[in-house]
Write an enzyme that holds these catalytic residues in place. Structure first.
Site, PDB file in Angstrom:
ATOM      1  N   HIS A  31      12.511 -12.251   5.701  1.00  9.79           N
ATOM      2  CA  HIS A  31      11.417 -11.533   5.037  1.00  9.79           C
ATOM      3  C   HIS A  31      11.758 -10.108   4.620  1.00  9.79           C
ATOM      4  O   HIS A  31      10.997  -9.477   3.892  1.00  9.79           O
ATOM      5  CB  HIS A  31      10.172 -11.497   5.931  1.00  9.79           C
TER       6      HIS A  31
ATOM      7  N   HIS B 155       7.618 -16.968   5.456  1.00 12.03           N
ATOM      8  CA  HIS B 155       6.750 -15.776   5.415  1.00 12.03           C
ATOM      9  C   HIS B 155       5.793 -15.891   4.216  1.00 12.03           C
ATOM     10  O   HIS B 155       6.138 -16.483   3.191  1.00 12.03           O
ATOM     11  CB  HIS B 155       7.646 -14.541   5.265  1.00 12.03           C
TER      12      HIS B 155
ATOM     13  N   ARG C  36      12.546  -6.660   3.003  1.00 12.53           N
ATOM     14  CA  ARG C  36      12.455  -6.232   1.606  1.00 12.53           C
ATOM     15  C   ARG C  36      13.830  -6.139   0.947  1.00 12.53           C
ATOM     16  O   ARG C  36      14.014  -6.513  -0.211  1.00 12.53           O
ATOM     17  CB  ARG C  36      11.774  -4.861   1.524  1.00 12.53           C
TER      18      ARG C  36
ATOM     19  N   GLU D 186      11.710   0.712   6.925  1.00 14.45           N
ATOM     20  CA  GLU D 186      11.458   0.828   8.376  1.00 14.45           C
ATOM     21  C   GLU D 186      12.207   2.000   9.021  1.00 14.45           C
ATOM     22  O   GLU D 186      11.672   2.665   9.905  1.00 14.45           O
ATOM     23  CB  GLU D 186      11.809  -0.479   9.077  1.00 14.45           C
TER      24      GLU D 186
ATOM     25  N   ASP E  66       7.764   0.410  13.346  1.00  8.40           N
ATOM     26  CA  ASP E  66       8.309   0.995  12.117  1.00  8.40           C
ATOM     27  C   ASP E  66       7.704   0.459  10.830  1.00  8.40           C
ATOM     28  O   ASP E  66       8.322   0.519   9.774  1.00  8.40           O
ATOM     29  CB  ASP E  66       9.824   0.746  12.095  1.00  8.40           C
TER      30      ASP E  66
ATOM     31  N   GLU F 279       8.099   1.484  21.179  1.00  4.56           N
ATOM     32  CA  GLU F 279       9.355   1.050  20.545  1.00  4.56           C
ATOM     33  C   GLU F 279       9.956   2.218  19.740  1.00  4.56           C
ATOM     34  O   GLU F 279      10.279   2.129  18.559  1.00  4.56           O
ATOM     35  CB  GLU F 279       9.172  -0.170  19.632  1.00  4.56           C
TER      36      GLU F 279
HETATM   37  C1  UD1 Z   1       5.843  -5.974   6.846  1.00  2.00           C
HETATM   38  C2  UD1 Z   1       6.506  -4.680   7.311  1.00  2.00           C
HETATM   39  C3  UD1 Z   1       7.859  -4.990   7.957  1.00  2.00           C
HETATM   40  C4  UD1 Z   1       7.711  -6.044   9.060  1.00  2.00           C
HETATM   41  C5  UD1 Z   1       7.023  -7.267   8.476  1.00  2.00           C
HETATM   42  C6  UD1 Z   1       6.769  -8.297   9.545  1.00  2.00           C
HETATM   43  C7  UD1 Z   1       6.180  -2.650   5.963  1.00  2.00           C
HETATM   44  C8  UD1 Z   1       6.581  -1.890   4.760  1.00  2.00           C
HETATM   45  N1  UD1 Z   1       6.776  -3.831   6.136  1.00  2.00           N
HETATM   46  O1  UD1 Z   1       6.657  -6.521   5.808  1.00  2.00           O
HETATM   47  O2  UD1 Z   1       8.368  -3.800   8.537  1.00  2.00           O
HETATM   48  O3  UD1 Z   1       8.989  -6.392   9.523  1.00  2.00           O
HETATM   49  O4  UD1 Z   1       5.749  -6.871   7.921  1.00  2.00           O
HETATM   50  O5  UD1 Z   1       6.472  -9.552   9.014  1.00  2.00           O
HETATM   51  O6  UD1 Z   1       5.357  -2.206   6.720  1.00  2.00           O
HETATM   52  N2  UD1 Z   1       1.046 -11.786   3.268  1.00  2.00           N
HETATM   53  C9  UD1 Z   1      -0.015 -12.659   3.329  1.00  2.00           C
HETATM   54  N3  UD1 Z   1      -0.593 -12.891   4.552  1.00  2.00           N
HETATM   55  C10 UD1 Z   1      -0.172 -12.308   5.699  1.00  2.00           C
HETATM   56  C11 UD1 Z   1       0.922 -11.435   5.612  1.00  2.00           C
HETATM   57  C12 UD1 Z   1       1.522 -11.172   4.394  1.00  2.00           C
HETATM   58  O7  UD1 Z   1      -0.431 -13.210   2.331  1.00  2.00           O
HETATM   59  O8  UD1 Z   1      -0.737 -12.565   6.760  1.00  2.00           O
HETATM   60  C13 UD1 Z   1       1.689 -11.524   1.933  1.00  2.00           C
HETATM   61  C14 UD1 Z   1       0.814 -10.630   1.031  1.00  2.00           C
HETATM   62  O9  UD1 Z   1       0.928 -11.088  -0.273  1.00  2.00           O
HETATM   63  C15 UD1 Z   1       1.476  -9.263   1.177  1.00  2.00           C
HETATM   64  C16 UD1 Z   1       2.931  -9.679   1.316  1.00  2.00           C
HETATM   65  O10 UD1 Z   1       2.918 -10.848   2.126  1.00  2.00           O
HETATM   66  O11 UD1 Z   1       1.238  -8.445   0.061  1.00  2.00           O
HETATM   67  C17 UD1 Z   1       3.849  -8.642   1.932  1.00  2.00           C
HETATM   68  O12 UD1 Z   1       3.300  -8.078   3.111  1.00  2.00           O
HETATM   69  P1  UD1 Z   1       3.774  -6.598   3.571  1.00  2.00           P
HETATM   70  O13 UD1 Z   1       3.101  -6.252   4.862  1.00  2.00           O
HETATM   71  O14 UD1 Z   1       3.630  -5.640   2.458  1.00  2.00           O
HETATM   72  O15 UD1 Z   1       5.334  -6.755   3.777  1.00  2.00           O
HETATM   73  P2  UD1 Z   1       6.173  -7.627   4.800  1.00  2.00           P
HETATM   74  O16 UD1 Z   1       7.395  -8.087   4.108  1.00  2.00           O
HETATM   75  O17 UD1 Z   1       5.277  -8.602   5.461  1.00  2.00           O
HETATM   76  N1  UDP Z   2       6.950 -15.230  14.733  1.00  5.88           N
HETATM   77  C1  UDP Z   2       5.852 -16.074  14.833  1.00  5.88           C
HETATM   78  N2  UDP Z   2       5.736 -17.115  13.942  1.00  5.88           N
HETATM   79  C2  UDP Z   2       6.659 -17.351  12.980  1.00  5.88           C
HETATM   80  C3  UDP Z   2       7.779 -16.470  12.870  1.00  5.88           C
HETATM   81  C4  UDP Z   2       7.880 -15.405  13.768  1.00  5.88           C
HETATM   82  O1  UDP Z   2       4.999 -15.900  15.703  1.00  5.88           O
HETATM   83  O2  UDP Z   2       6.504 -18.307  12.213  1.00  5.88           O
HETATM   84  C5  UDP Z   2       7.061 -14.091  15.680  1.00  5.88           C
HETATM   85  C6  UDP Z   2       8.399 -13.921  16.375  1.00  5.88           C
HETATM   86  O3  UDP Z   2       8.445 -14.663  17.589  1.00  5.88           O
HETATM   87  C7  UDP Z   2       8.469 -12.417  16.622  1.00  5.88           C
HETATM   88  C8  UDP Z   2       7.684 -11.829  15.461  1.00  5.88           C
HETATM   89  O4  UDP Z   2       6.913 -12.913  14.924  1.00  5.88           O
HETATM   90  O5  UDP Z   2       7.799 -12.037  17.821  1.00  5.88           O
HETATM   91  C9  UDP Z   2       8.630 -11.297  14.425  1.00  5.88           C
HETATM   92  O6  UDP Z   2       7.927 -10.984  13.272  1.00  5.88           O
HETATM   93  P1  UDP Z   2       8.628 -10.713  11.897  1.00  5.88           P
HETATM   94  O7  UDP Z   2       9.920 -11.436  11.858  1.00  5.88           O
HETATM   95  O8  UDP Z   2       7.609 -11.021  10.855  1.00  5.88           O
HETATM   96  O9  UDP Z   2       8.813  -9.137  11.882  1.00  5.88           O
HETATM   97  P2  UDP Z   2       9.906  -8.114  12.441  1.00  5.88           P
HETATM   98  O10 UDP Z   2      10.101  -8.398  13.886  1.00  5.88           O
HETATM   99  O11 UDP Z   2      11.142  -8.289  11.616  1.00  5.88           O
HETATM  100  O12 UDP Z   2       9.289  -6.788  12.183  1.00  5.88           O
END
Ligand code: UD1
Ligand code: UDP
Length: 382
Positions: A210, A243, A212, A133, A97, A119
């Protein structure tokens, strides 16, 4: 021979798609496997690719600091257009999602390529929670030709929306496949920042946030409540892999930096993280994936959200949906740490999300639906 392109971009998609990619590659005589990542996440994606030794054929590298939903959607859609035009896959697989999921499905649909949704069918019924999502998965479902639902509940959601039952396979969640490959009683984790944690004498509370819709004040309430808990209950420590979202980091820094027995560390690699969960006493999270993993390890989970699309572990009693209100987070956490009966009632290991066979079922279903195999996969049914 069919060509299957797998598209993903964030950490959780990578963890949950890795077992599918590895399973697809077991059938080289029938399936050509192509992996395209958007890299909506960069470092958090790379950690997973390295662990599972997946080398993408295409990497769009779209992530930017503080990216907006518009940034992710347009960059992923444009990039995937080119990749799909070049590769002309017979099937595109997306997961879950995220915005990568939706953009991947849309890019395939515009080229009339069938989409398989892994999923599929999770719903809260509220398009703003989780945001975005819930809408991403509904739109992806509407585009998809074949749906891999982790549970019967998810299948039921799709049936109610009018999806043809012949196109739905109940497979279990691939996250349990990944978890079973990763958690090991003998694992001796050394993660940077955890050297000072007293695993022997203290109870570990694992925290992640994390979503939004929790950014800002809701997160602030959660952190204040946890701060109060560790101050009052001296044999507890909080491990909080923070995060990389700068909006999350800002509030964490303001509320929790320098607090005794609260360990703020970078996102952990999946292997040490999953094993840390195994060694924790309690998990507080707004994550989707962790809500599925922790119950299977027998860990009580307090979900820091108002809604969940994963009701199975709530029904099994190992997950409580508590929201983000300070009093509620404080009281529920304290209760579990001070009332042995309440803790015991929530710490049964249950596996409503899978049995480790989801990727095998998914690939078998693909061979059945797209490559002339005669046998349908068995159904995951707890
Ligand atoms: C995204 C997904 C969310 C998922 C989550 C898992 C969308 C809209 N959101 O949210 O569904 O649950 O990932 O974690 O698709 N960033 C880094 N390095 C990384 C990852 C993130 O620097 O490796 C920072 C960046 O500044 C980026 C920000 O995190 O702009 C947000 O990342 P983004 O993918 O937009 O949103 P998440 O909250 O991670
Ligand atoms: N996870 C990880 N390292 C971390 C935190 C989470 O590998 O420091 C793993 C966790 O075991 C799970 C996945 O990341 O499998 C969950 O990711 P996240 O919470 O970012 O996203 P969501 O599941 O809410 O989409």
């Amino acid at each position: 021979m069919i060509k299957v392109m797998t598209v993903f971009g964030t950490r959780p998609e990578a963890i949950k798609m890795a077992p599918v990619v590895l399973e697809l590659k077991k059938h080289p005589e029938q399936i050509q496997t192509v992996v395209a990542v958007t890299a909506q996440h960069r470092q958090m994606l790379d950690q997973v690719l390295e662990l599972f030794q997946i080398h993408p054929d295409y990497d769009l590298n779209i992530m930017s600091q503080s990216q907006t939903l518009y940034d992710i959607t347009t960059r992923a859609l444009q990039g995937l257009k080119t990749v799909m035009e070049l590769e002309k896959p017979d099937l595109v697989l997306v997961h879950g999602d995220t915005t990568t999921t939706f953009a991947g499905a849309l890019a395939a649909y515009y080229q009339q390529i069938p989409v398989g949704h892994v999923e599929a069918g999770l719903r809260t019924g509220n398009i703003y929670s989780p945001f975005p999502e819930e809408m991403n998965r509904k739109l992806t479902g509407a585009i998809s030709s074949i749906h891999f639902s982790p549970t019967l509940t998810a299948q039921g959601n799709l049936l109610r929306e009018g999806v043809n039952p012949d196109n739905i396979y109940v497979t279990g969640n691939t996250v349990i496949d990944a978890l079973m490959k990763t958690v090991n009683d003998e694992y001796d984790f050394t993660a940077e920042g955890l050297e000072d944690v007293d695993f022997k004498n203290h109870r570990i509370i694992l925290l992640t946030t994390h979503r939004r819709e929790n950014l800002g004040e809701p997160m602030r309430h959660i952190y204040k409540a946890l701060r109060q808990i560790v101050e009052e209950i001296k044999d507890t420590e909080v491990v909080f892999p923070v995060h990389r979202n700068p909006l999350v980091r800002k509030v964490v820094e303001e509320e929790l930096a320098g607090v005794d027995r609260i360990h703020l560390i970078d996102p952990m690699e999946y292997e040490p993280f999953a094993n840390l969960m195994h060694h924790s006493c309690l998990v507080l999270t707004d994550s989707g994936g962790i809500q599925e993993e922790a119950p299977s390890l027998g860990k009580p989970v307090l979900v820091l959200r108002d809604t969940t699309e994963r009701p199975e572990a709530v029904d099994a009693g190992t997950v409580h949906l508590i929201g983000t209100d300070y009093d509620k987070v404080y009281k529920e956490t304290k209760e579990l740490l001070t009332n042995e009966g309440a803790y015991a009632a929530m710490s049964n290991a249950v596996n409503p999300y899978g049995d480790g066979q989801a990727s095998r079922r998914i690939v078998q279903a693909i061979l059945y639906a797209f490559a002339g195999a005669t046998e349908k996969p068995d159904e995951f049914n707890v």
